[in-house]
Every structure is written in C-alpha cells, then in structure tokens.
Design a protein around this motif. Sequence first.
Motif, PDB file in Angstrom:
ATOM      1  N   GLY A 302      -1.890 -20.301   3.422  1.00 54.77           N
ATOM      2  CA  GLY A 302      -3.215 -20.480   4.003  1.00 54.77           C
ATOM      3  C   GLY A 302      -4.306 -20.549   2.961  1.00 54.77           C
ATOM      4  O   GLY A 302      -4.140 -20.090   1.829  1.00 54.77           O
ATOM      5  N   ALA A 303      -5.424 -21.127   3.357  1.00 57.01           N
ATOM      6  CA  ALA A 303      -6.530 -21.345   2.425  1.00 57.01           C
ATOM      7  C   ALA A 303      -7.221 -20.057   2.022  1.00 57.01           C
ATOM      8  O   ALA A 303      -7.812 -19.975   0.944  1.00 57.01           O
ATOM      9  CB  ALA A 303      -7.541 -22.310   3.061  1.00 57.01           C
ATOM     10  N   GLN A 304      -7.181 -19.040   2.882  1.00 58.59           N
ATOM     11  CA  GLN A 304      -7.855 -17.780   2.608  1.00 58.59           C
ATOM     12  C   GLN A 304      -6.863 -16.619   2.518  1.00 58.59           C
ATOM     13  O   GLN A 304      -7.137 -15.514   2.923  1.00 58.59           O
ATOM     14  CB  GLN A 304      -8.899 -17.499   3.691  1.00 58.59           C
ATOM     15  CG  GLN A 304     -10.128 -18.384   3.607  1.00 58.59           C
ATOM     16  CD  GLN A 304     -11.008 -18.023   2.410  1.00 58.59           C
ATOM     17  OE1 GLN A 304     -11.355 -16.868   2.196  1.00 58.59           O
ATOM     18  NE2 GLN A 304     -11.373 -19.023   1.616  1.00 58.59           N
ATOM     19  N   ARG A 305      -5.710 -16.899   1.964  1.00 59.01           N
ATOM     20  CA  ARG A 305      -4.655 -15.894   1.806  1.00 59.01           C
ATOM     21  C   ARG A 305      -4.375 -15.725   0.318  1.00 59.01           C
ATOM     22  O   ARG A 305      -4.142 -16.706  -0.389  1.00 59.01           O
ATOM     23  CB  ARG A 305      -3.405 -16.367   2.541  1.00 59.01           C
ATOM     24  CG  ARG A 305      -2.222 -15.407   2.424  1.00 59.01           C
ATOM     25  CD  ARG A 305      -2.442 -14.150   3.270  1.00 59.01           C
ATOM     26  NE  ARG A 305      -1.221 -13.325   3.248  1.00 59.01           N
ATOM     27  CZ  ARG A 305      -0.995 -12.355   2.371  1.00 59.01           C
ATOM     28  NH1 ARG A 305      -1.885 -12.089   1.428  1.00 59.01           N
ATOM     29  NH2 ARG A 305       0.105 -11.638   2.437  1.00 59.01           N
ATOM     30  N   ALA A 306      -4.399 -14.490  -0.159  1.00 54.84           N
ATOM     31  CA  ALA A 306      -4.148 -14.252  -1.584  1.00 54.84           C
ATOM     32  C   ALA A 306      -3.467 -12.906  -1.783  1.00 54.84           C
ATOM     33  O   ALA A 306      -3.625 -11.978  -0.987  1.00 54.84           O
ATOM     34  CB  ALA A 306      -5.450 -14.303  -2.381  1.00 54.84           C
ATOM     35  N   ASP A 307      -2.710 -12.825  -2.859  1.00 53.52           N
ATOM     36  CA  ASP A 307      -2.026 -11.608  -3.262  1.00 53.52           C
ATOM     37  C   ASP A 307      -2.541 -11.251  -4.651  1.00 53.52           C
ATOM     38  O   ASP A 307      -2.442 -12.064  -5.581  1.00 53.52           O
ATOM     39  CB  ASP A 307      -0.530 -11.895  -3.312  1.00 53.52           C
ATOM     40  CG  ASP A 307       0.330 -10.724  -2.872  1.00 53.52           C
ATOM     41  OD1 ASP A 307      -0.216  -9.746  -2.363  1.00 53.52           O
ATOM     42  OD2 ASP A 307       1.563 -10.803  -3.037  1.00 53.52           O
ATOM     43  N   VAL A 308      -3.090 -10.077  -4.791  1.00 52.05           N
ATOM     44  CA  VAL A 308      -3.693  -9.649  -6.053  1.00 52.05           C
ATOM     45  C   VAL A 308      -2.653  -8.928  -6.905  1.00 52.05           C
ATOM     46  O   VAL A 308      -2.026  -7.962  -6.444  1.00 52.05           O
ATOM     47  CB  VAL A 308      -4.895  -8.722  -5.787  1.00 52.05           C
ATOM     48  CG1 VAL A 308      -5.511  -8.252  -7.112  1.00 52.05           C
ATOM     49  CG2 VAL A 308      -5.944  -9.421  -4.928  1.00 52.05           C
ATOM     50  N   PHE A 309      -2.476  -9.376  -8.155  1.00 57.82           N
ATOM     51  CA  PHE A 309      -1.542  -8.690  -9.044  1.00 57.82           C
ATOM     52  C   PHE A 309      -2.188  -7.417  -9.574  1.00 57.82           C
ATOM     53  O   PHE A 309      -3.198  -7.454 -10.275  1.00 57.82           O
ATOM     54  CB  PHE A 309      -1.121  -9.586 -10.204  1.00 57.82           C
ATOM     55  CG  PHE A 309      -0.191  -8.898 -11.164  1.00 57.82           C
ATOM     56  CD1 PHE A 309       1.064  -8.485 -10.740  1.00 57.82           C
ATOM     57  CD2 PHE A 309      -0.575  -8.629 -12.466  1.00 57.82           C
ATOM     58  CE1 PHE A 309       1.928  -7.816 -11.607  1.00 57.82           C
ATOM     59  CE2 PHE A 309       0.278  -7.967 -13.342  1.00 57.82           C
ATOM     60  CZ  PHE A 309       1.533  -7.557 -12.910  1.00 57.82           C
ATOM     61  N   MET A 310      -1.566  -6.270  -9.269  1.00 57.96           N
ATOM     62  CA  MET A 310      -2.164  -4.976  -9.566  1.00 57.96           C
ATOM     63  C   MET A 310      -1.720  -4.395 -10.907  1.00 57.96           C
ATOM     64  O   MET A 310      -2.344  -3.473 -11.409  1.00 57.96           O
ATOM     65  CB  MET A 310      -1.821  -3.980  -8.452  1.00 57.96           C
ATOM     66  CG  MET A 310      -2.176  -4.463  -7.054  1.00 57.96           C
ATOM     67  SD  MET A 310      -3.924  -4.860  -6.870  1.00 57.96           S
ATOM     68  CE  MET A 310      -4.651  -3.235  -7.082  1.00 57.96           C
ATOM     69  N   GLY A 311      -0.629  -4.899 -11.480  1.00 55.75           N
ATOM     70  CA  GLY A 311      -0.162  -4.367 -12.746  1.00 55.75           C
ATOM     71  C   GLY A 311       1.277  -3.906 -12.658  1.00 55.75           C
ATOM     72  O   GLY A 311       2.041  -4.324 -11.776  1.00 55.75           O
ATOM     73  N   THR A 312       1.671  -3.012 -13.554  1.00 55.00           N
ATOM     74  CA  THR A 312       3.055  -2.556 -13.679  1.00 55.00           C
ATOM     75  C   THR A 312       3.149  -1.053 -13.428  1.00 55.00           C
ATOM     76  O   THR A 312       2.272  -0.295 -13.846  1.00 55.00           O
ATOM     77  CB  THR A 312       3.587  -2.874 -15.090  1.00 55.00           C
ATOM     78  OG1 THR A 312       3.588  -4.289 -15.285  1.00 55.00           O
ATOM     79  CG2 THR A 312       5.006  -2.346 -15.282  1.00 55.00           C
ATOM     80  N   GLY A 313       4.199  -0.635 -12.753  1.00 59.06           N
ATOM     81  CA  GLY A 313       4.472   0.789 -12.604  1.00 59.06           C
ATOM     82  C   GLY A 313       4.070   1.371 -11.266  1.00 59.06           C
ATOM     83  O   GLY A 313       3.550   0.688 -10.383  1.00 59.06           O
ATOM     84  N   ASP A 314       4.301   2.682 -11.150  1.00 55.64           N
ATOM     85  CA  ASP A 314       4.131   3.365  -9.871  1.00 55.64           C
ATOM     86  C   ASP A 314       2.691   3.340  -9.365  1.00 55.64           C
ATOM     87  O   ASP A 314       2.448   3.163  -8.175  1.00 55.64           O
ATOM     88  CB  ASP A 314       4.606   4.817  -9.985  1.00 55.64           C
ATOM     89  CG  ASP A 314       6.113   4.913 -10.208  1.00 55.64           C
ATOM     90  OD1 ASP A 314       6.810   3.906  -9.944  1.00 55.64           O
ATOM     91  OD2 ASP A 314       6.579   5.979 -10.658  1.00 55.64           O
TER      92      ASP A 314
END
Length: 346
Positions: A302-314
């Motif tokens: 979708g045009a307004q769908r995104a997944d934010v990469f938060m980093g590594t680890g717990d």
Amino acid sequence: MIRKALAVLLALCPLWAAPAHSEEPVTRLLEFSDLDGWAEDDHAAALDAFLNTCADIEAPDWISLCSVARDHRAAPRAFFEMFFRPVMVEDGNDALFTGYYEPELDGSRVPSGRYRYPLYRMPTEAKQINPWLTRRQIEEGGFLNGRGLELAWVDDPVEAFFLQVQGSGRIRLPDGSAMRVGYAGKNGHTYRSIGQELVRRGVFNMHQVSAQTIRDWVRRNPAAGRELLWHNPSFVFFREVSKVPANKGPLGAMNRSLTDLRSIAVDPAYVTLGSPVWVEKDGHLPLRRLMIAQDTGSAIKGAQRADVFMGTGDRAGELAGTMKDPGRMVVLMPIQRAYASLAEEL
C-alpha cells in the motif's frame, strides 16, 4: 535482504493484515513547510542514509542527484529542498507504521546439547518447486536432516521462528565472535500471522498481541505452541552474510546495510526504492523524520504502509514489537518526477 527477507518477513511483526491495493493511487504535491517537524530533523543523518543506496537507482535523474548529493554534505537540508518536492501518495487505505529489527540469537556452527535447532541453507528442491513442503512437513518429517544444509544451530526454537519472520539476524557464537545470516529464499507458501491466529482463537485481543506476547505464550505451552508455529506454513532459508561488518546494519532489499531509524521498508509499487520518505507518526515512539526507502516486505502493501527498521538486538525488538501506529508518509520525488506524477492524473 532482510526482509526479502522481509519478504517473509514481515516486516515485523506481520501480525496485522496488509491492506489491499487500490486500482489508482492519488498524488498530491505538498510544500516542505507542510511537513511537521521538517526544520528540526537531522538532515545530515538522512543524507548519509540516502548516499548509502542512491547510486543503485538505475535512472539518469537519480544518478545525477546522487552525484550532486555528495557535494552537499555541508548543506543537507538545502540539498533535499532544492532537488526534491514532497508528494503525498494515497490509495484509499489508512496509513500504518510497524517496526522490524535484526534479532540476535545465541548459537554455534556445530550442534551440541544446547544448540539443537538448525538454520538451513536453501535446498535445490525448494528452488525448483513452488510451493514446496510446508513448515510442518519440513520440521515434523525431517526432510532436511543429514543433508549438510545446516548453516548454524541455535538454542531456542521460538527465536529461530522469529528470525525467519525478520529474514536476517546475527548469531552470537560461543567464542565471542558473531556470524550474520541473511535471507536466501523460502518454501513458496504464503505467510500466516500467528498473532492473528491467537486472536481468532480468543486467546488474546488484538491490542494485546506483540512479538513478546507470542514468545511467552509459546514457551508456556510447548505442545500447543509448536502447533501454533506450524499454523504459518512459510519457511525461510538462510545464507551467511560475511561481507557486512558487525558494526553495520543488515542488508535490505537494495543489498546495502540498513540504518537504525533511517531505513524503512515500503511497497515498491508506490515508492521507488532509494527514495527519501518523510514519516510523521505518534504512538509509543513518535517520529518526525526523513527516512530512506531501502527495504521491502511481504506484509508491506500500500501507498501509506511502511515498516521502520529499529536496529539490532533485544531493545530494538521490544520497540519494534510495540509499533502499530497511524500517521502519514510523504515521498520526496525528484522535481521533474513530482510534477510528472501530477500530470499523469490530469
């Protein structure tokens, strides 16, 4: 990629259903003054992330912009404002932001009493037959045993499952070193959300479901938990990623390292990979930030769908698991492309 991984991924956690595509996206030109918090962002950090992948966009205008960008390190905000225009792209679906991360697991290159759960390389059959065996058939039937396809062994089957959801991760080895694994392919079956399945069964309400909730429930209910994991027929295979230094992020869909809280996974049907994207969202972790579209995921539609990469680890995983927020994202398009996108609708 991580995702191609995210392709399985999910982006994490693909606990929520992806919205359907609309036939015709609607674009609207904005001004930089319309972007809440634009002036306060760290544009230098965004430019660094942009430069990480801009050379891989195979189009003359993007190639020129990438070259110019290197000369604007001292004036990053001016670079974006001079050569781009903010464009709102909508498809009739509500905006949704989730988060994903790179897991860290404890494991070994050889099996032992502690490290008993294998991560597999992709077998030849899975490349040739689509779909191939389901997760249940692979794990219950032992079809991969004794074939030398084990890449590493880890100490927790639940973490191994979530590693497949994320599509990439780091394995902490007993000697203190680490190996990074990345997405190599899958068995061809569609991902099914085990979070949604727990809601369907009445175990939890939707607002209660998170990656940690699922982990805890599976560990408290070993037999039922194994059956729950088998509800998702998709199975991911891995490869060792040896060329990415431990201090850099995992590879995204553009085969470059992702940057914490600057890289996002998007739907490439609407957003060109490598594009700057302005994100506005509230929730547990409010964001007003310029990010770069450097990844994709099977749950990101979708045009307004995104997944934010938060980093590594717990810690990154905890943040990713709590993110399910509305908001909006605005694509920064090269000027000529921005106006061309509007002209196509006229």
